[in-house]
Scaffold this motif. Structure first.
Motif, PDB file in Angstrom:
ATOM      1  N   TYR A  11       0.828  -1.206   0.000  1.00 28.33           N
ATOM      2  CA  TYR A  11       0.000   0.000   0.000  1.00 28.33           C
ATOM      3  C   TYR A  11       0.870   1.267   0.000  1.00 28.33           C
ATOM      4  O   TYR A  11       0.518   2.267  -0.634  1.00 28.33           O
ATOM      5  N   ARG A  49       1.958   2.094  -3.469  1.00 30.58           N
ATOM      6  CA  ARG A  49       0.951   2.724  -4.328  1.00 30.58           C
ATOM      7  C   ARG A  49       1.082   4.239  -4.325  1.00 30.58           C
ATOM      8  O   ARG A  49       0.809   4.901  -5.323  1.00 30.58           O
ATOM      9  N   THR A  51      -3.929  -6.429  -0.233  1.00 27.72           N
ATOM     10  CA  THR A  51      -5.181  -6.815   0.418  1.00 27.72           C
ATOM     11  C   THR A  51      -5.174  -8.288   0.809  1.00 27.72           C
ATOM     12  O   THR A  51      -5.562  -8.654   1.931  1.00 27.72           O
ATOM     13  N   THR A  76      -2.602  -3.185  -4.874  1.00 32.38           N
ATOM     14  CA  THR A  76      -3.796  -3.261  -4.034  1.00 32.38           C
ATOM     15  C   THR A  76      -4.225  -4.706  -3.831  1.00 32.38           C
ATOM     16  O   THR A  76      -4.555  -5.122  -2.707  1.00 32.38           O
TER      17      THR A  76
END
Length: 239
Positions: free
Chosen positions: A110, A113, A215, A211
């Protein structure tokens, strides 16, 4: 070794709960490995054009921990069946370490990103000058442009601006009915080449992958909490 008589029913419930949690952990580890490997498979541009090892490093960490989880789930089940405190303690310690590593790996995806576009733009502008001279960079650009149907960094004119020969690579040329269109000096951009710049396309692609992997990594790590709780409970119940 065994449970006290008054705790027999409760111990059996915890044991079966541990079986179930380890089965979920096993499946989660397999899913994590498959998704992580797919993310890196046959994508040479990730290494050459990304400008950072943060994402690939995090994915490799998740692959290794996913494999370890698949094997560790068997240790947890064996410890529950045999009711061996030493095996359960070993399982708990290793599982806790993996939990921390996977959680960090998922969070790193994350974090990646948020910085992917800046680092990738800098690396793309740097490597475009070496196209045709460095084999790995050339292959990375060709794979990127052919795979994601884009050309240049922000526009196909980048090849004219940053390359001394000003030649647009054939990987920018569209394929129509299985036939590669010519990218000569008189080409019609909208008909014969990919007009989208690779930066935005690749940024979206990498963010989606980060992502997904992040996740899954965090979700699997949360399931490990159940394995930690049940193994600890079973350890305390064995007399």
């Amino acid at each position: 070794m065994g449970f006290g008589s008054k705790d027999e029913w409760c111990g059996s419930a915890v044991k079966y709960s541990m079986f179930l949690s380890n089965f979920i952990i096993f499946i989660g580890g397999i899913v994590l490995v498959v998704i992580s490997v797919y993310t890196l498979y046959d994508k040479s541009f990730i290494k050459e054009l990304l400008g950072t090892n943060l994402f690939t490093g995090a994915v490799y960490v998740l692959i290794v921990t996913g494999i370890l989880l698949s094997f560790l789930s068997f240790l947890g089940c064996a410890g529950a069946v045999k009711e061996v405190k030493c095996m359960l303690l070993t399982y708990f310690i290793i599982l806790f370490i993996i939990f921390v590593v996977m959680l960090v790996g998922g969070i790193l995806c994350y974090v990646f990103r948020q910085r992917v576009q800046t680092t990738m733009q800098q690396e793309m502008l740097r490597t475009i000058r070496f196209y045709g001279e460095d084999r790995s960079i050339t292959r990375a650009w060709d794979d990127l442009q052919e795979g994601l149907h884009c050309c240049g960094v922000t526009t196909y004119d980048d090849w004219r601006q940053y390359k001394t020969d000003g030649i647009i690579p054939s990987s920018c040329c569209k394929e129509i009915n299985g036939k590669r269109q010519p990218c000569d000096k008189n080409f019609q951009a909208s008909l014969q080449i990919y007009t989208s710049g690779c930066l935005n396309v690749t940024t979206a692609f990498m963010k989606d992958n980060a992502t997904t992997v992040g996740t899954v990594g965090i979700a699997v790590s949360l399931f490990l909490i159940f394995g930690l709780i049940f193994s600890c409970a079973l350890f305390m119940m064995i007399v």
